[in-house]
Design a protein around this motif. Structure first.
Motif, PDB file in Angstrom:
ATOM      1  N   PHE A  72       2.080  -3.445  -4.689  1.00 31.56           N
ATOM      2  CA  PHE A  72       0.846  -2.659  -4.661  1.00 31.56           C
ATOM      3  C   PHE A  72      -0.154  -3.283  -3.684  1.00 31.56           C
ATOM      4  O   PHE A  72      -0.772  -2.587  -2.864  1.00 31.56           O
ATOM      5  CB  PHE A  72       0.243  -2.559  -6.069  1.00 31.56           C
ATOM      6  N   ASP A  73      -0.287  -4.609  -3.739  1.00 32.30           N
ATOM      7  CA  ASP A  73      -1.205  -5.315  -2.832  1.00 32.30           C
ATOM      8  C   ASP A  73      -0.811  -5.086  -1.367  1.00 32.30           C
ATOM      9  O   ASP A  73      -1.659  -4.870  -0.497  1.00 32.30           O
ATOM     10  CB  ASP A  73      -1.209  -6.823  -3.115  1.00 32.30           C
ATOM     11  N   HIS A  74       0.504  -5.139  -1.111  1.00 32.31           N
ATOM     12  CA  HIS A  74       1.025  -4.934   0.247  1.00 32.31           C
ATOM     13  C   HIS A  74       0.682  -3.530   0.752  1.00 32.31           C
ATOM     14  O   HIS A  74       0.143  -3.369   1.855  1.00 32.31           O
ATOM     15  CB  HIS A  74       2.547  -5.156   0.212  1.00 32.31           C
ATOM     16  N   PHE A  75       0.983  -2.505  -0.070  1.00 32.70           N
ATOM     17  CA  PHE A  75       0.729  -1.126   0.367  1.00 32.70           C
ATOM     18  C   PHE A  75      -0.772  -0.815   0.427  1.00 32.70           C
ATOM     19  O   PHE A  75      -1.210  -0.061   1.295  1.00 32.70           O
ATOM     20  CB  PHE A  75       1.448  -0.134  -0.547  1.00 32.70           C
ATOM     21  N   LEU A  76      -1.543  -1.414  -0.475  1.00 40.14           N
ATOM     22  CA  LEU A  76      -2.991  -1.190  -0.452  1.00 40.14           C
ATOM     23  C   LEU A  76      -3.596  -1.743   0.844  1.00 40.14           C
ATOM     24  O   LEU A  76      -4.445  -1.104   1.475  1.00 40.14           O
ATOM     25  CB  LEU A  76      -3.656  -1.829  -1.674  1.00 40.14           C
ATOM     26  N   ALA A  77      -3.128  -2.934   1.248  1.00 39.09           N
ATOM     27  CA  ALA A  77      -3.626  -3.529   2.498  1.00 39.09           C
ATOM     28  C   ALA A  77      -3.330  -2.605   3.678  1.00 39.09           C
ATOM     29  O   ALA A  77      -4.165  -2.443   4.582  1.00 39.09           O
ATOM     30  CB  ALA A  77      -2.990  -4.902   2.715  1.00 39.09           C
ATOM     31  N   ILE A  78      -2.150  -1.976   3.663  1.00 37.41           N
ATOM     32  CA  ILE A  78      -1.808  -1.035   4.755  1.00 37.41           C
ATOM     33  C   ILE A  78      -2.706   0.207   4.667  1.00 37.41           C
ATOM     34  O   ILE A  78      -3.265   0.652   5.675  1.00 37.41           O
ATOM     35  CB  ILE A  78      -0.320  -0.624   4.683  1.00 37.41           C
ATOM     36  N   ALA A  79      -2.863   0.742   3.450  1.00 39.29           N
ATOM     37  CA  ALA A  79      -3.660   1.967   3.258  1.00 39.29           C
ATOM     38  C   ALA A  79      -5.098   1.776   3.717  1.00 39.29           C
ATOM     39  O   ALA A  79      -5.755   2.721   4.157  1.00 39.29           O
ATOM     40  CB  ALA A  79      -3.626   2.401   1.794  1.00 39.29           C
ATOM     41  N   GLN A  80      -5.597   0.534   3.612  1.00 47.35           N
ATOM     42  CA  GLN A  80      -6.987   0.250   3.979  1.00 47.35           C
ATOM     43  C   GLN A  80      -7.119  -0.247   5.420  1.00 47.35           C
ATOM     44  O   GLN A  80      -8.179  -0.718   5.809  1.00 47.35           O
ATOM     45  CB  GLN A  80      -7.565  -0.795   3.014  1.00 47.35           C
ATOM     46  N   SER A  81      -6.030  -0.160   6.188  1.00 48.27           N
ATOM     47  CA  SER A  81      -6.046  -0.685   7.563  1.00 48.27           C
ATOM     48  C   SER A  81      -5.892   0.451   8.567  1.00 48.27           C
ATOM     49  O   SER A  81      -5.626   1.596   8.205  1.00 48.27           O
ATOM     50  CB  SER A  81      -4.895  -1.679   7.752  1.00 48.27           C
ATOM     51  N   GLN A  82      -5.990   0.090   9.836  1.00 45.52           N
ATOM     52  CA  GLN A  82      -5.815   1.110  10.883  1.00 45.52           C
ATOM     53  C   GLN A  82      -4.358   1.571  10.975  1.00 45.52           C
ATOM     54  O   GLN A  82      -4.055   2.563  11.627  1.00 45.52           O
ATOM     55  CB  GLN A  82      -6.264   0.544  12.242  1.00 45.52           C
ATOM     56  N   HIS A  83      -3.440   0.835  10.322  1.00 50.10           N
ATOM     57  CA  HIS A  83      -2.006   1.174  10.402  1.00 50.10           C
ATOM     58  C   HIS A  83      -1.607   2.297   9.438  1.00 50.10           C
ATOM     59  O   HIS A  83      -0.478   2.784   9.502  1.00 50.10           O
ATOM     60  CB  HIS A  83      -1.137  -0.051  10.099  1.00 50.10           C
ATOM     61  N   ALA A  84      -2.507   2.697   8.550  1.00 53.80           N
ATOM     62  CA  ALA A  84      -2.146   3.651   7.484  1.00 53.80           C
ATOM     63  C   ALA A  84      -1.432   4.914   7.998  1.00 53.80           C
ATOM     64  O   ALA A  84      -0.367   5.262   7.494  1.00 53.80           O
ATOM     65  CB  ALA A  84      -3.378   4.015   6.656  1.00 53.80           C
ATOM     66  N   PRO A  85      -1.972   5.609   9.029  1.00 56.29           N
ATOM     67  CA  PRO A  85      -1.296   6.844   9.456  1.00 56.29           C
ATOM     68  C   PRO A  85       0.084   6.571  10.046  1.00 56.29           C
ATOM     69  O   PRO A  85       1.043   7.300   9.784  1.00 56.29           O
ATOM     70  CB  PRO A  85      -2.231   7.426  10.531  1.00 56.29           C
ATOM     71  N   GLU A  86       0.185   5.490  10.834  1.00 54.46           N
ATOM     72  CA  GLU A  86       1.459   5.163  11.488  1.00 54.46           C
ATOM     73  C   GLU A  86       2.496   4.710  10.467  1.00 54.46           C
ATOM     74  O   GLU A  86       3.695   4.966  10.611  1.00 54.46           O
ATOM     75  CB  GLU A  86       1.183   4.042  12.502  1.00 54.46           C
ATOM     76  N   ALA A  87       2.041   4.027   9.401  1.00 55.49           N
ATOM     77  CA  ALA A  87       2.974   3.522   8.375  1.00 55.49           C
ATOM     78  C   ALA A  87       3.225   4.553   7.271  1.00 55.49           C
ATOM     79  O   ALA A  87       4.137   4.378   6.462  1.00 55.49           O
ATOM     80  CB  ALA A  87       2.416   2.235   7.766  1.00 55.49           C
ATOM     81  N   GLY A  88       2.409   5.598   7.226  1.00 56.89           N
ATOM     82  CA  GLY A  88       2.637   6.659   6.234  1.00 56.89           C
ATOM     83  C   GLY A  88       2.253   6.271   4.816  1.00 56.89           C
ATOM     84  O   GLY A  88       2.916   6.667   3.863  1.00 56.89           O
ATOM     85  N   VAL A  89       1.175   5.476   4.671  1.00 57.07           N
ATOM     86  CA  VAL A  89       0.743   5.050   3.328  1.00 57.07           C
ATOM     87  C   VAL A  89      -0.629   5.651   3.026  1.00 57.07           C
ATOM     88  O   VAL A  89      -1.560   5.507   3.821  1.00 57.07           O
ATOM     89  CB  VAL A  89       0.678   3.507   3.223  1.00 57.07           C
ATOM     90  N   ILE A  90      -0.727   6.330   1.871  1.00 58.32           N
ATOM     91  CA  ILE A  90      -1.984   6.986   1.480  1.00 58.32           C
ATOM     92  C   ILE A  90      -2.296   6.711   0.012  1.00 58.32           C
ATOM     93  O   ILE A  90      -1.409   6.347  -0.762  1.00 58.32           O
ATOM     94  CB  ILE A  90      -1.925   8.526   1.695  1.00 58.32           C
ATOM     95  N   MET A  91      -3.562   6.896  -0.370  1.00 55.23           N
ATOM     96  CA  MET A  91      -3.944   6.866  -1.777  1.00 55.23           C
ATOM     97  C   MET A  91      -3.591   8.230  -2.378  1.00 55.23           C
ATOM     98  O   MET A  91      -3.675   9.256  -1.696  1.00 55.23           O
ATOM     99  CB  MET A  91      -5.450   6.652  -1.936  1.00 55.23           C
ATOM    100  N   SER A  92      -3.241   8.258  -3.653  1.00 54.80           N
ATOM    101  CA  SER A  92      -2.879   9.521  -4.304  1.00 54.80           C
ATOM    102  C   SER A  92      -3.324   9.494  -5.765  1.00 54.80           C
ATOM    103  O   SER A  92      -3.027   8.542  -6.487  1.00 54.80           O
ATOM    104  CB  SER A  92      -1.359   9.718  -4.206  1.00 54.80           C
ATOM    105  N   SER A  93      -4.057  10.525  -6.171  1.00 56.35           N
ATOM    106  CA  SER A  93      -4.553  10.612  -7.557  1.00 56.35           C
ATOM    107  C   SER A  93      -3.859  11.761  -8.283  1.00 56.35           C
ATOM    108  O   SER A  93      -3.476  12.754  -7.662  1.00 56.35           O
ATOM    109  CB  SER A  93      -6.065  10.882  -7.563  1.00 56.35           C
ATOM    110  N   GLY A  94      -3.737  11.613  -9.598  1.00 57.53           N
ATOM    111  CA  GLY A  94      -3.130  12.700 -10.357  1.00 57.53           C
ATOM    112  C   GLY A  94      -2.832  12.310 -11.785  1.00 57.53           C
ATOM    113  O   GLY A  94      -3.473  11.415 -12.347  1.00 57.53           O
ATOM    114  N   TRP A  95      -1.843  13.006 -12.353  1.00 60.66           N
ATOM    115  CA  TRP A  95      -1.566  12.898 -13.781  1.00 60.66           C
ATOM    116  C   TRP A  95      -0.078  12.708 -14.050  1.00 60.66           C
ATOM    117  O   TRP A  95       0.761  13.299 -13.394  1.00 60.66           O
ATOM    118  CB  TRP A  95      -1.986  14.189 -14.485  1.00 60.66           C
ATOM    119  N   GLN A  96       0.212  11.897 -15.063  1.00 63.97           N
ATOM    120  CA  GLN A  96       1.557  11.841 -15.637  1.00 63.97           C
ATOM    121  C   GLN A  96       1.436  12.398 -17.050  1.00 63.97           C
ATOM    122  O   GLN A  96       0.618  11.918 -17.844  1.00 63.97           O
ATOM    123  CB  GLN A  96       2.093  10.413 -15.667  1.00 63.97           C
TER     124      GLN A  96
END
Length: 337
Positions: A72-96
């Motif tokens: 989670f820490d690894h993907f969060l760092a990517i999501a919060q960086s300039q690499h997010a679009p190129e790496a394909g990592v986004i935040m996602s909200s919803g329900w289980q």
């Protein structure tokens, strides 16, 4: 001169994560990644890549928590960086959501995702067949974008890739350490009889109005909005090796997902995909010594992630890196020179 020759088998999310961890942390190793299939033809390419997971029954929860948190820490760092679009990592909200109240209302990963809470009665009115739900924000990683990004990162760290099928570990006797991330291939490559396919079929649909994920707690029905399309699914057919699209499954997926989100009946189907998840009772991250062409060679295993590969990929890769370090530490000095 790079002195320790390491080979990683497998080019899915587990193979590339592990190869990157080793190549970046141990610059004195020459790391080669060998696989028969690369993106876009790996099982990982079809993964929805949303971060939450079921647990391995026989692995201590603390170890699983660490795998999840490190990932989670690894993907969060990517999501919060300039690499997010190129790496394909986004935040996602919803329900289980669950038809019956689950035994475990607060899973072990709930401390790491954002805003985890139980759904209110008014929220649950949207899903009249369901009695309990969890709301949270997590991360989503789209492997068809993430895998090429990881491959670039691996090559930048000096890694090399080779496309060929490895039929036996004996073919890898020229390396000092073998790292096996062959997923379902481990059934034949290392004779692991616990490995079995879990057939998954999904559809990508055009529904840009959907912004929140919905997942049924049984793991069979889900709607995951992504960057370019919405992934809807699915199937969990244990022991099923079929790779052809099943039209009955397609109809069932559209019908089940439209019950949860009626607007989906208007969505255009962009593509259908089938993949075989590497099923195993427990994820296997451990080392052993194998006799290859008369030499004792350490083999580090990292496979058997089922449908949760992306979710714990970086955590298990860091564990595998730790095992590789141990192997190097125990090598006779002349082998390292």
């Amino acid at each position: 001169m790079k002195s320790v020759r390491v080979v990683v088998v497998g080019a899915g999310v587990i193979g590339f994560s592990t190869a990157v961890c080793i190549a970046e942390a141990l610059p004195f190793c020459s790391v080669t990644l060998v696989a028969e299939r690369f993106t876009p033809d790996t099982t990982s390419d079809g993964a929805a890549g949303i971060m939450f997971t079921s647990h391995s029954p026989d692995i201590p929860v603390e170890r699983q928590r660490r795998w999840f948190k490190d990932s989670f820490d690894h993907f969060l760092a990517i999501a919060q960086s300039q690499h997010a679009p190129e790496a394909g990592v986004i935040m996602s909200s919803g329900w289980q959501i669950f038809k019956e109240v689950p035994a475990e209302k607060k899973p072990y990963w709930s401390d790491f995702v954002f805003g985890f809470r139980h759904m209110t009665a008014s929220e649950l009115k949207r899903f009249p067949d369901h009695r309990f739900g969890q709301a949270f924000t997590t991360l989503k990683c789209e492997c068809s974008t993430y895998l090429p990004w990881l491959e670039k990162r691996f090559k930048k760290a000096g890694g090399r890739v080779e496309q060929r099928k490895v039929n036996s570990l004996q073919e890898l006797s020229g390396y000092d350490i073998v790292v096996n991330c062959s997923g379902l291939g481990s059934k034949t490559l290392v004779g692991d009889t616990q490995m079995h396919p879990i057939r998954g079929q999904i559809l990508k649909v055009q529904a840009p109005w959907l912004k929140h994920f919905i997942r049924d707690g049984d793991g069979k029905t889900y709607i995951y909005p992504g960057i370019h399309s919405v992934t809807i699914g699915g199937t969990r057919q244990e022991g099923d090796w079929r790779l052809d699209v099943d039209e009955g499954d397609t109809r069932s997926i559209i019908e089940r997902c439209s019950r949860l989100e009626p607007s989906l009946s208007k969505a255009k189907v962009l593509s259908t995909w089938v993949g075989l998840r590497p099923g195993r009772r427990n994820v296997r991250v451990e080392r052993e010594e194998v006799l290859l062409q008369g030499r004792r060679v350490p083999v580090v295993h990292n496979y058997g992630h089922g449908g949760g590969g992306v979710t714990i990929s970086w955590g298990t890769a860091l564990d595998a890196l730790g095992l590789v370090r141990q192997c190097i530490h125990e090598m006779p000095l002349h082998a390292k020179l």
